[in-house]
Design a protein around this motif. Sequence first.
Motif, short mmCIF file in Angstrom:
data_model
loop_
_atom_site.label_atom_id
_atom_site.label_comp_id
_atom_site.label_asym_id
_atom_site.label_seq_id
_atom_site.Cartn_x
_atom_site.Cartn_y
_atom_site.Cartn_z
N SER B 55 9.14 -3.29 -11.19
CA SER B 55 8.41 -4.14 -12.11
C SER B 55 8.54 -5.61 -11.72
CB SER B 55 8.96 -3.95 -13.52
OG SER B 55 10.33 -4.27 -13.52
N ASP B 56 9.35 -5.85 -10.68
CA ASP B 56 9.68 -7.22 -10.28
C ASP B 56 8.66 -7.73 -9.27
OD1 ASP B 56 10.87 -9.56 -9.65
OD2 ASP B 56 12.78 -8.69 -9.02
N ILE B 57 8.24 -8.97 -9.45
CA ILE B 57 7.24 -9.56 -8.54
C ILE B 57 7.76 -9.60 -7.11
CG2 ILE B 57 8.00 -11.93 -8.99
CD1 ILE B 57 5.10 -12.79 -8.78
N LYS B 58 9.07 -9.66 -6.94
CA LYS B 58 9.64 -9.80 -5.61
C LYS B 58 9.86 -8.47 -4.91
CE LYS B 58 12.71 -12.61 -7.38
NZ LYS B 58 13.85 -13.51 -7.56
N CYS B 59 9.51 -7.36 -5.60
CA CYS B 59 9.76 -6.03 -5.05
C CYS B 59 8.97 -5.81 -3.75
CB CYS B 59 9.36 -4.99 -6.08
SG CYS B 59 9.44 -3.32 -5.48
N THR B 60 9.64 -5.29 -2.73
CA THR B 60 8.95 -4.93 -1.49
C THR B 60 9.32 -3.50 -1.11
OG1 THR B 60 10.74 -5.73 -0.10
CG2 THR B 60 9.00 -7.30 -0.60
N PHE B 61 8.51 -2.90 -0.27
CA PHE B 61 8.86 -1.58 0.24
C PHE B 61 8.53 -1.51 1.72
CE2 PHE B 61 4.58 0.31 0.40
CZ PHE B 61 3.88 -0.58 -0.42
N THR B 62 9.27 -0.66 2.43
CA THR B 62 9.10 -0.52 3.87
C THR B 62 8.50 0.83 4.17
OG1 THR B 62 11.08 -1.85 4.12
CG2 THR B 62 10.30 -0.71 6.06
N VAL B 63 7.43 0.83 4.96
CA VAL B 63 6.78 2.08 5.37
C VAL B 63 7.00 2.25 6.86
CG1 VAL B 63 4.63 3.37 5.40
CG2 VAL B 63 5.07 1.76 3.57
N ARG B 64 7.41 3.46 7.25
CA ARG B 64 7.66 3.72 8.67
C ARG B 64 6.73 4.82 9.14
NH1 ARG B 64 12.04 4.11 12.49
NH2 ARG B 64 11.90 6.07 13.59
N LYS B 65 6.10 4.59 10.25
CA LYS B 65 5.29 5.66 10.84
C LYS B 65 5.53 5.69 12.34
CE LYS B 65 0.87 3.48 11.93
NZ LYS B 65 -0.57 3.58 11.75
N VAL B 66 5.31 6.86 12.91
CA VAL B 66 5.46 7.00 14.36
C VAL B 66 4.07 7.24 14.93
CG1 VAL B 66 6.52 8.29 16.22
CG2 VAL B 66 7.75 7.97 14.08
N SER B 67 3.58 6.25 15.70
CA SER B 67 2.26 6.45 16.29
C SER B 67 2.39 6.41 17.80
CB SER B 67 1.28 5.38 15.81
OG SER B 67 1.74 4.11 16.14
N ASN B 68 1.91 7.42 18.44
CA ASN B 68 1.99 7.59 19.90
C ASN B 68 3.42 7.42 20.41
OD1 ASN B 68 -0.82 7.82 19.85
ND2 ASN B 68 -1.05 5.60 20.10
N GLY B 69 4.37 7.97 19.66
CA GLY B 69 5.76 7.92 20.10
C GLY B 69 6.45 6.61 19.82
N VAL B 70 5.70 5.63 19.29
CA VAL B 70 6.33 4.35 18.97
C VAL B 70 6.43 4.24 17.45
CG1 VAL B 70 6.18 1.86 19.21
CG2 VAL B 70 5.31 3.33 21.01
N ALA B 71 7.64 3.97 16.99
CA ALA B 71 7.82 3.85 15.55
C ALA B 71 7.43 2.46 15.10
CB ALA B 71 9.27 4.13 15.19
N VAL B 72 6.68 2.38 14.01
CA VAL B 72 6.26 1.10 13.46
C VAL B 72 6.74 1.03 12.02
CG1 VAL B 72 4.31 -0.38 12.92
CG2 VAL B 72 4.22 1.09 14.92
N GLU B 73 7.41 -0.07 11.68
CA GLU B 73 7.83 -0.25 10.29
C GLU B 73 7.14 -1.48 9.75
OE1 GLU B 73 12.01 -0.41 9.68
OE2 GLU B 73 12.32 1.54 10.61
N ARG B 74 6.66 -1.35 8.54
CA ARG B 74 5.97 -2.48 7.96
C ARG B 74 6.47 -2.70 6.54
NH1 ARG B 74 -0.50 -3.45 8.38
NH2 ARG B 74 -0.30 -5.46 7.37
N ILE B 75 6.69 -3.96 6.20
CA ILE B 75 7.20 -4.28 4.87
C ILE B 75 6.05 -4.85 4.05
CG2 ILE B 75 8.86 -5.65 3.58
CD1 ILE B 75 10.50 -5.75 6.23
N PHE B 76 5.80 -4.28 2.90
CA PHE B 76 4.74 -4.77 2.02
C PHE B 76 5.37 -5.29 0.73
CE2 PHE B 76 2.74 -1.33 4.42
CZ PHE B 76 1.59 -1.94 4.90
#
Lengths: 205, 119
Positions: B55-76
């Motif tokens: 519920s906090d405006i500062k809340c973030t989450f990290t999504v991790r995916k593996v595309s073509n063998g390279v892992a990508v993490e993104r914080i939203f």
Amino acid sequence: MKGLLGKKLGNTSIFNEEGKMIPVTVVELGPCYVTQIKTEESDGYDAVQLGFGDKKEKNVSKAMKGHYAKSKVDACAKLKEFKSYDVEVSLGDTVECDIFEEGETVNVVGVSKGKGFQGVVKRHGFHGVGDSTHGQHNRNRAPGSIGAASYPSRVFKGMRMAGRTGGDRTKVKNLTVVKVIKDRNIVLIKGAVPGSKGSYVIVEN
Amino acid sequence: MDIIKEIENEFRPDGTNAEFKAGDNVTVYYKIKEGTKERIQPFKGDVIQVRGKQSDIKCTFTVRKVSNGVAVERIFPLFSPNIEKIDVNKRGKVRRARLFYLRTAKGKAARIKEARRKK
């Protein structure tokens, strides 16, 4: 110059129009009261004295009571003089935070948080001496040499050493005003502002 | 501080109201501006952590995916106005809130079991 006295309330983040999250400091700014106007003729220079905050009457000295009586302003917790004040005011007036606009840059003055007795790495940004490995030990945060030997046979004045850190008057320049909420006397300033929560700050420009 | 909470609530965008936890598989539809044009880019992966209260405006989450063998993490940021919507594809069964072990886990250990949860 224009300026106001305020109180730092804390930090948070908000989103701007582009959807970017920006860190802001919440400052309760004003209302300030004009307690004295100094002029070239009477005082030798032009200035405006502003007061901010409440003070209990029992804590106000008789001399200060007389000073406040001249402007018919209730006793203030803080007084501050601003030289060559741009906003037109007369004695007893209220100055509110809407003298600042959103997007404007301001300087903020406050007293930084006291950090106690600190070493030179924290206090002056030294980098310590030497390596942390290769047989070295306990030199990681050392100051190193503080001068030469038989000449000058002394340590120069002002040599940066360990000591009391923080608790100094600090001015941070060119901070952006993100939001001005006039009805609650609150201003959001981008980035950090010196001092702890509840400490007094001067926002000027 | 109460005033800070009030300000956070006042400036908090509506958000997407998506409910998810670490271990869930989500698709984040993120708006990207190219010059004057705006397009939506989906980013599908596992949530490996949620920071702060949701519920906090500062809340973030990290999504991790593996595309073509390279892992990508993104914080939203959860309340970012650039998030069009968040779809929850799968509910994961995990035993911790921060799934950083996935970064080093290989093969079978790098999978997240699907939870048998009532919707």
